[in-house]
Design an enzyme around this catalytic site. Structure first.
Site, PDB file in Angstrom:
ATOM      1  N   SER A   1      94.900  50.624  90.761  1.00  0.00           N
ATOM      2  CA  SER A   1      95.045  49.795  91.945  1.00  0.00           C
ATOM      3  C   SER A   1      96.444  49.200  92.008  1.00  0.00           C
ATOM      4  CB  SER A   1      94.004  48.683  91.880  1.00  0.00           C
ATOM      5  OG  SER A   1      94.532  47.473  92.343  1.00  0.00           O
ATOM      6  N   LYS A   2      96.954  49.112  93.236  1.00  0.00           N
ATOM      7  CA  LYS A   2      98.309  48.561  93.385  1.00  0.00           C
ATOM      8  C   LYS A   2      98.367  47.085  93.039  1.00  0.00           C
ATOM      9  CE  LYS A   2      98.242  47.326  98.245  1.00  0.00           C
ATOM     10  NZ  LYS A   2      98.700  47.536  99.575  1.00  0.00           N
ATOM     11  N   ARG A   3      97.206  46.453  92.923  1.00  0.00           N
ATOM     12  CA  ARG A   3      97.183  45.043  92.516  1.00  0.00           C
ATOM     13  C   ARG A   3      97.640  44.905  91.067  1.00  0.00           C
ATOM     14  NH1 ARG A   3      96.799  43.834  96.980  1.00  0.00           N
ATOM     15  NH2 ARG A   3      95.139  44.539  98.342  1.00  0.00           N
TER      16      ARG A   3
END
Ligand code: GLU
Length: 498
Positions: free
Chosen positions: A252-254
């Site tokens: 995830s880009k988080r």
């Protein structure tokens, strides 16, 4: 049968490593079977799709050296290949399902849907919609239409039995129909949902194999039933293992850099990058880890596709990259490749306005601009202590800045400047004294440098985001619980600011 495969990315964000991963396996499958590889742009989500994101998909795939046979930019026999140009086709096909009695108009209001979801979740049901409009009489439908009530079109999923299909990777899959919602096919604005457009296009574009990530498996029963409803032969489905972060959760880009551009800008070689991506889904005989794509195409065997998630470990990518650097780039070619990366006029010229009045000698240029070329900045406690605020507060500020920029969908210098100002006032910290030292440390690994906001813009969104995330990590991270409460605070910040 002619093999025709496709990727169908939605241009709603940065070009994701998952898109390159899927593109690679579709390309491999097409080439291994002398078939065609199609690129279709699924931009039916009008509120989130952007032409620049579409453009970035082409650029990112080109950087990876992945080429397609048909697509919006190339044309082909089955175009148009951009879904926003095919709206009427979907409406026509949706009408066919209504005529056959396989779909129905649903007039549920937003309040009704909310209430249904609440009831369903109390009852622990997997599906939220209670099918209350499934059996309306023609009179009632006409009355509602005459009153101008808005509606969506839903698919009549069977009420009993199970959906069964043969996945070429995972084997036989069965799902009870009771767990599947009457899927919306056409939204009230006349635009199709992903499900309708995807199936209609796969059929009309004569796609023989749908090779996509595991995350779409929950949609497949709906697709299988759409083929039944239309009376079409479904393609063969092949669901590829999900890309996981080192924490074992969906990439995830988080938490991790997921944009292909991050890897390009950080100086990875495309040969190593694509070799690495193929390792995510496939194992070569004798555990071979380093091979040219041609070898994989030549020996490709569906049975060697993995069934469970694959860990996207950047350290492994670095190891592979070094191998390629040493073995595939002869020394006399190294400078060419470095130039291609960042040591070129186009990139260097961007730095000149920043450096011009800030160096006494050319030697100082390197000192001033080192952070444009370095991947691992020298973070230290001392460096971050200059901001004179608690590490936790710094983490919060950076997280808020990320959310602020995401909301603006703009990571340019002006947006970053304004957002940083907003966040400083939101958190009641001094912009210049407290926040800027943190930001300098984060992006440059030092407290002084060329103009900050212009530098950040040149560094680019992907590297800025990655450095912000690295900083949060370095400063102790944000726990899930904290993240939850931060998000709440963020969502209610208008109220806080007033
Ligand atoms: N539009 C979907 C995506 O964004 C396509 C999924 C599929 O391959 O069916 O990936």
């Amino acid at each position: 049968m002619d093999v025709r495969v496709r990727i169908a990315p939605s241009p709603t964000g940065d070009p994701h490593v998952g898109t390159a991963y899927m593109a690679l396996f579709n390309l491999i499958y097409a080439r291994a079977n002398k078939g065609k590889f199609i690129l279709r742009i699924e931009d039916t989500d009008q509120s989130r799709s952007r032409p620049e994101y579409e453009d970035n998909i082409y650029k990112a795939l080109e950087w990876c050296g992945i080429d397609w046979d048909e697509g919006p930019d190339k044309g082909g026999e089955y175009g148009p290949y951009r879904q926003s140009e095919r709206t009427e086709i979907y409406q026509e096909y949706c009408q066919k399902l209504l005529d056959k009695g396989m779909a129905y108009k649903c007039f549920a209001t937003a309040e009704e849907l909310k209430e249904m979801r609440e009831v369903a979740s109390k009852l622990g049901k997997k599906q939220g919609y209670d099918r209350r409009y499934r059996n309306l009489s023609d009179e009632e439908i006409n009355e509602r239409l005459a009153r101008g009530e808005s509606y969506v079109v839903r698919l009549k999923i069977p009420l009993t039995g199970e959906c069964a299909y043969e996945d070429a990777v995972k084997g036989r899959i069965t799902v009870p129909w009771a767990d599947v919602d009457d899927q919306v096919l056409l939204k009230s604005d006349g635009f199709p949902t992903y499900h309708l457009a995807n199936v209609v296009d796969d059929h009309l574009m004569k796609i023989s194999h749908v090779i996509r990530g595991d995350e779409w498996m929950s949609s497949t029963p709906k697709h299988v039933y759409l083929y039944v409803a239309f009376g079409w032969q479904p393609p063969t489905f092949m669901h590829m293992p999900l890309l996981l972060g080192v924490d074992g959760k969906k990439l995830s880009k988080r938490k991790n850099p997921t944009s292909i551009f991050f890897y390009r800008d950080s100086g990875f070689l495309k040969e190593a990058f694509i070799n690495f991506l193929t390792l995510m889904g496939y194992s070569m005989p004798e555990d071979r880890e380093i091979y040219p794509l041609e070898d994989l195409i030549e020996q490709f065997d569906v049975k060697r596709i993995g069934v469970s998630g694959a860990v996207f470990d950047v350290r492994k990518l670095e190891w592979l990259n070094q191998h390629y650097l040493i073995n595939n780039i002869p020394q006399e070619k190294l400078w060419d490749r470095l130039q291609e990366w960042s040591f070129n006029d186009q990139f260097m010229q961007k730095l000149m306005p920043l450096a011009h009045t800030r160096i006494k000698t050319f030697g100082e240029f390197i000192e001033l601009c080192d952070f444009f070329f370095i991947n691992n900045l020298p973070y230290s406690e001392e460096l971050f202590s200059a901001s004179k605020i608690e590490p936790q507060k710094m983490c919060e500020a950076i997280q808020f800045i990320i959310w602020g920029l995401e909301e603006k969908e703009d990571w340019g210098s002006k947006a970053l400047f304004e957002t940083s100002k907003e966040i400083a006032s939101l958190l009641e910290i001094n912009h210049k004294k407290n926040l800027m030292p943190t930001l300098f440390a984060s992006l440059m690994g030092k407290l002084k440098g060329p103009p900050f906001f212009d530098s950040a813009e040149i560094l680019g969104k992907d590297r800025v985001r990655a450095r912000f995330l690295q900083t949060i990590e370095f400063l102790g991270g944000i726990s899930n619980k904290q993240m939850h409460s931060l998000k709440k605070q963020w969502d209610s910040r208008e109220a806080v600011a007033q």
